[in-house]
Scaffold this active site. Structure first.
Site, PDB file in Angstrom:
ATOM      1  N   ARG A   1       0.823  -1.207   0.000  1.00  0.00           N
ATOM      2  CA  ARG A   1       0.000   0.000   0.000  1.00  0.00           C
ATOM      3  C   ARG A   1       0.857   1.257   0.000  1.00  0.00           C
ATOM      4  NH1 ARG A   1      -4.461   0.544   4.632  1.00  0.00           N
ATOM      5  NH2 ARG A   1      -2.623   0.543   5.943  1.00  0.00           N
ATOM      6  N   TYR A   2       1.962   1.225   0.716  1.00  0.00           N
ATOM      7  CA  TYR A   2       2.869   2.375   0.767  1.00  0.00           C
ATOM      8  C   TYR A   2       4.052   2.073  -0.158  1.00  0.00           C
ATOM      9  CZ  TYR A   2       0.320   3.349   5.102  1.00  0.00           C
ATOM     10  OH  TYR A   2      -0.656   3.589   6.030  1.00  0.00           O
TER      11      TYR A   2
ATOM     12  N   CYS B 155      -8.682 -11.371  19.096  1.00  0.00           N
ATOM     13  CA  CYS B 155      -9.175 -10.090  19.600  1.00  0.00           C
ATOM     14  C   CYS B 155     -10.499  -9.795  18.908  1.00  0.00           C
ATOM     15  CB  CYS B 155      -8.190  -8.967  19.275  1.00  0.00           C
ATOM     16  SG  CYS B 155      -6.477  -9.378  19.667  1.00  0.00           S
TER      17      CYS B 155
ATOM     18  N   ARG C 106      -8.316  -7.708  10.843  1.00  0.00           N
ATOM     19  CA  ARG C 106      -8.246  -8.772   9.829  1.00  0.00           C
ATOM     20  C   ARG C 106      -9.144  -9.950  10.189  1.00  0.00           C
ATOM     21  NH1 ARG C 106      -2.332  -7.934   9.901  1.00  0.00           N
ATOM     22  NH2 ARG C 106      -2.263  -5.954   8.793  1.00  0.00           N
TER      23      ARG C 106
ATOM     24  N   LYS D 213      -2.537   5.621   7.294  1.00  0.00           N
ATOM     25  CA  LYS D 213      -2.661   6.174   8.647  1.00  0.00           C
ATOM     26  C   LYS D 213      -2.669   7.699   8.613  1.00  0.00           C
ATOM     27  CE  LYS D 213      -0.227   2.325  10.731  1.00  0.00           C
ATOM     28  NZ  LYS D 213       0.161   1.713   9.449  1.00  0.00           N
TER      29      LYS D 213
ATOM     30  N   ASP E  67      -6.717   4.847  10.682  1.00  0.00           N
ATOM     31  CA  ASP E  67      -6.402   4.220   9.397  1.00  0.00           C
ATOM     32  C   ASP E  67      -7.575   4.570   8.494  1.00  0.00           C
ATOM     33  OD1 ASP E  67      -4.727   2.672   7.774  1.00  0.00           O
ATOM     34  OD2 ASP E  67      -4.347   1.292   9.445  1.00  0.00           O
TER      35      ASP E  67
ATOM     36  N   ASP F  10     -10.817   0.448  13.918  1.00  0.00           N
ATOM     37  CA  ASP F  10     -11.298   0.445  12.529  1.00  0.00           C
ATOM     38  C   ASP F  10     -12.789   0.118  12.471  1.00  0.00           C
ATOM     39  OD1 ASP F  10      -8.839   1.042  11.325  1.00  0.00           O
ATOM     40  OD2 ASP F  10      -8.177  -1.039  11.534  1.00  0.00           O
TER      41      ASP F  10
ATOM     42  N   CYS G 189      -3.705 -17.024  15.298  1.00  0.00           N
ATOM     43  CA  CYS G 189      -3.181 -16.236  16.418  1.00  0.00           C
ATOM     44  C   CYS G 189      -3.281 -17.088  17.683  1.00  0.00           C
ATOM     45  CB  CYS G 189      -4.015 -14.975  16.625  1.00  0.00           C
ATOM     46  SG  CYS G 189      -4.038 -13.915  15.181  1.00  0.00           S
TER      47      CYS G 189
ATOM     48  N   CYS H  35     -10.628  -7.383  15.818  1.00  0.00           N
ATOM     49  CA  CYS H  35      -9.507  -7.539  14.879  1.00  0.00           C
ATOM     50  C   CYS H  35      -9.815  -6.978  13.492  1.00  0.00           C
ATOM     51  CB  CYS H  35      -9.152  -9.019  14.758  1.00  0.00           C
ATOM     52  SG  CYS H  35      -7.841  -9.282  13.554  1.00  0.00           S
TER      53      CYS H  35
ATOM     54  N   ARG I 197       7.385  -0.016   1.412  1.00  0.00           N
ATOM     55  CA  ARG I 197       7.289  -1.089   2.404  1.00  0.00           C
ATOM     56  C   ARG I 197       6.095  -1.994   2.104  1.00  0.00           C
ATOM     57  NH1 ARG I 197       6.153   3.945   3.975  1.00  0.00           N
ATOM     58  NH2 ARG I 197       4.405   4.408   5.356  1.00  0.00           N
TER      59      ARG I 197
HETATM   60  S1  SF4 Z   1      -5.471  -8.102  16.380  1.00  0.00           S
HETATM   61 FE1  SF4 Z   1      -6.122  -9.770  14.993  1.00  0.00          FE
HETATM   62  S2  SF4 Z   1      -4.222 -10.467  14.070  1.00  0.00           S
HETATM   63 FE2  SF4 Z   1      -3.653  -9.322  15.890  1.00  0.00          FE
HETATM   64  S3  SF4 Z   1      -3.536 -10.848  17.534  1.00  0.00           S
HETATM   65 FE3  SF4 Z   1      -5.578  -9.996  17.594  1.00  0.00          FE
HETATM   66  S4  SF4 Z   1      -6.795 -11.417  16.368  1.00  0.00           S
HETATM   67 FE4  SF4 Z   1      -4.664 -11.784  15.841  1.00  0.00          FE
END
Ligand code: SF4
Length: 412
Positions: A137-138, A154, A159, A362, A355, A318, A150, A157, A141
């Site tokens: 995207r940038y 979370c 993603r 960002k 973001d 987000d 994971c 998340c 990088r």
């Molecule tokens: S934010 Fe998403 S990618 Fe990062 S540890 Fe938590 S669940 Fe996993």
């Protein structure tokens, strides 16, 4: 476990006393797993194997699970899987429905309610992906997605469309193609390994991947983004640190949101990484009833410095589908930043960013410290609200004559 965020008598203690309580380091302890041997408990593979992954397990370990949480846990595996390491589970206060640790990892039924402006890919990563598992995207990088797994998940998340593969995204990174793309693009000087969590790879696999990236002459800088130091500090072994130090310059961004996540175990883990010469930064997400409180945030950033970690970014949450119940307002974020800047060590102050939805990257968000610019001065406000003037012409050149009427600093 006692929640040092909410005192037993129900009254808020004075904020400096509360700050000190929040900054104390404690071990997560053993909780229900007190009969497990030290060797097993401290083994990261044992922790992974014994994660809490079903609503029934969760309810058995935590009879105080609310109907909203139980319903959320039952549906989690169709959206973003439920998984909590025994170590991290011990940080939850079962007696407190608003426990800031609990809110981060225990699903709620509200996750199934998506607003029209929420998205499954709020940062537009998929549209910037030239080969599977790589986001470019940038200009200079790339984001190198290593895995969709994971140690724990979370609930906010970014993603969640792909991590845990609960919603059938079918993520398949292709390391050969990802590495080949980087090798063909000499403008890429910085590679960030993320996922999912790269530290879930075995030492050998990770060493092989880092070695292949390090062999590309134009890759100057490697980074790993990982929540493992806070979800599974047992993974940060001396062997892992000794391996990682072969690939300098290598930085690591860890992820913690509340000071209670920073246990003695985490402090040992970050110390081991720092001793291996790995500069550490922390990324936090501003979350409602988790860390949308200036005292909590101040305790977090000060405690991070004690763990040898620089608070790096504070993200506005987000617009991920079903996250409204966890999102705090931008206004709140700005107010918290105003309580940090100037009020604590500069190193402890993260950059607050949004973001930009849809893939704009960002955008730094700051309280307004420049009040105005005019023909011969910039009018500034400091952290105490005092006003100052900086003499300067509109094109930025020094003035040839003093500006008229420099007023004395005054309190607004
Ligand atoms: S934010 Fe998403 S990618 Fe990062 S540890 Fe938590 S669940 Fe996993």
């Amino acid at each position: 476990m006692k929640d040092d965020n909410s005192p037993a008598n129900g009254e808020e203690p004075p904020s400096d006393h509360r700050l000190q309580l929040l900054k104390e380091f404690h071990s997560a302890g053993r909780g229900f797993w007190r009969d497990v041997s030290d060797a097993d408990w401290n083994n990261w593979r044992w922790q992974l194997k014994h994660r809490i992954t079903t609503p029934e397990q969760l309810q058995r370990l935590m009879p105080t699970l609310t109907p909203e949480e139980f319903a959320g846990a039952k549906l989690a595996n169709t959206k973003l899987a439920l998984a909590i390491t025994p170590y991290f589970f011990n940080l939850i206060d079962p007696a407190d429905e608003r426990c800031p640790i609990r809110r981060q990892v225990i699903p709620r039924i509200e996750e199934t309610r998506a607003a029209p402006w929420e998205m499954s890919d709020p940062c537009g990563e998929d549209s910037h992906s030239p080969v599977p598992g790589l986001v470019h995207r940038y200009p200079d990088r790339v984001l190198f997605l290593v895995t969709d797994r994971c140690a724990a998940y979370c609930r906010y998340c970014t993603r969640s469309r792909l991590v845990s593969n609960a919603s059938g995204y079918d993520f398949h990174p292709e390391f050969d193609k990802q590495i080949e793309y980087i090798a063909r693009h000499p403008e890429i000087r910085d590679v960030l390994l993320s996922g999912g969590d790269p530290l879930l790879l075995s030492d050998d696999k990770l060493e092989n991947l880092l070695g292949r990236l390090r062999a590309i002459p134009h890759v100057e800088f490697l980074r790993i983004g990982s929540r493992i130091p806070t979800f599974l500090p047992q993974r940060i072994t001396p062997e892992l640190c000794a391996m990682l130090k072969k690939f300098h310059p290598l930085f690591m961004s860890i992820h913690s949101n509340h000071p209670r996540e920073l246990t003695t175990e985490v402090r040992d883990a970050t110390g081991c990484l720092a001793d291996a010469g790995i500069p550490l930064g922390n990324q936090s997400v501003l979350l409602k009833h988790v860390n949308d409180d200036a005292t909590v945030m101040k305790a977090l950033v000060q405690k991070l410095l004690m763990c040898r970690v620089k608070p790096y970014y504070l993200y506005q949450c987000d617009l991920i589908s079903g996250s409204a119940h966890l999102r705090a307002s931008v206004r709140k974020g700005i107010a918290i930043m105003a309580q940090l800047r100037g009020h604590t060590t500069g190193y402890a102050v993260p950059q607050y960013v949004i973001d930009a939805p849809g893939g704009g990257g960002k955008v730094p968000i700051n309280p307004d410290y420049i009040l105005s610019r005019n023909a011969d001065r910039v009018l500034l406000r400091n952290y105490e609200g005092k006003i100052f003037e900086y003499p300067e012409a509109p094109d930025g050149t020094p003035l040839s004559s003093p500006p008229e009427e420099i007023v004395e600093p005054e309190l607004v």
